[in-house]
Design a protein around this motif. Structure first.
Motif, PDB file in Angstrom:
ATOM      1  N   GLN A  86       0.735  -1.335  -0.164  1.00  0.00           N
ATOM      2  CA  GLN A  86       0.029   0.159   0.001  1.00  0.00           C
ATOM      3  C   GLN A  86       0.372   1.769   0.160  1.00  0.00           C
ATOM      4  O   GLN A  86       0.667   2.283  -0.390  1.00  0.00           O
ATOM      5  N   GLU A 113      -5.700  12.297  -2.409  1.00  0.00           N
ATOM      6  CA  GLU A 113      -6.404  10.777  -1.915  1.00  0.00           C
ATOM      7  C   GLU A 113      -5.840   9.454  -1.678  1.00  0.00           C
ATOM      8  O   GLU A 113      -6.859   9.136  -1.935  1.00  0.00           O
ATOM      9  N   ASP A 132      -4.961   9.303   1.678  1.00  0.00           N
ATOM     10  CA  ASP A 132      -5.027   8.320   2.958  1.00  0.00           C
ATOM     11  C   ASP A 132      -5.487   6.855   3.537  1.00  0.00           C
ATOM     12  O   ASP A 132      -5.468   6.257   3.889  1.00  0.00           O
ATOM     13  N   TYR A 133      -6.400   6.055   2.440  1.00  0.00           N
ATOM     14  CA  TYR A 133      -7.028   5.181   2.805  1.00  0.00           C
ATOM     15  C   TYR A 133      -6.088   4.020   2.431  1.00  0.00           C
ATOM     16  O   TYR A 133      -6.192   3.552   2.955  1.00  0.00           O
ATOM     17  N   ASP A 144      -4.443   2.852   6.882  1.00  0.00           N
ATOM     18  CA  ASP A 144      -5.741   2.610   6.992  1.00  0.00           C
ATOM     19  C   ASP A 144      -5.040   2.838   8.738  1.00  0.00           C
ATOM     20  O   ASP A 144      -5.245   2.798   9.849  1.00  0.00           O
TER      21      ASP A 144
END
Length: 100
Positions: free
Chosen positions: A63, A77, A79-80, A83
């Motif tokens: 990731q 974007e 941030d996901y 986690d």
């Protein structure tokens, strides 16, 4: 710069394994980590396994690499993909904590 790639062992040979990760297959030297079972995750640098990974750690690294690729493309974007870090207080490394 050398970046480690998490790769899963598909088959083994003495001192080597065929591994797959991030869409590619490679023959990897396993002398530094020893013989590994099929399904084991390894952190691979320049076709040499340097570390045995848990599946969770392999996922975190994959990731982070995906986030890097997206950031290079201008995506903000991401941030996901973190986690394990988002919405938590930063933690000092154990050797710097006063509450040892």
């Amino acid at each position: 710069m050398c970046i480690g790639i998490p790769m899963r062992v598909l088959s083994t040979f003495p001192g080597q394994a065929v591994c797959e990760g991030l869409g590619e297959r490679r023959r990897v030297d396993t002398l530094l980590v020893g013989e590994q079972q099929v399904g084991t995750w390894l952190l691979v640098f320049l076709d040499t396994a340097r570390e045995v990974l848990s599946p969770a750690r392999a996922r975190e690294i994959k990731q982070a690499l995906q986030a890097l690729e997206l950031a290079i493309q201008g995506e903000t974007e991401i941030d996901y993909l973190f986690d394990d870090l988002v919405n938590r207080e930063p933690q000092l490394p154990e050797h710097l904590r006063l509450d040892k």
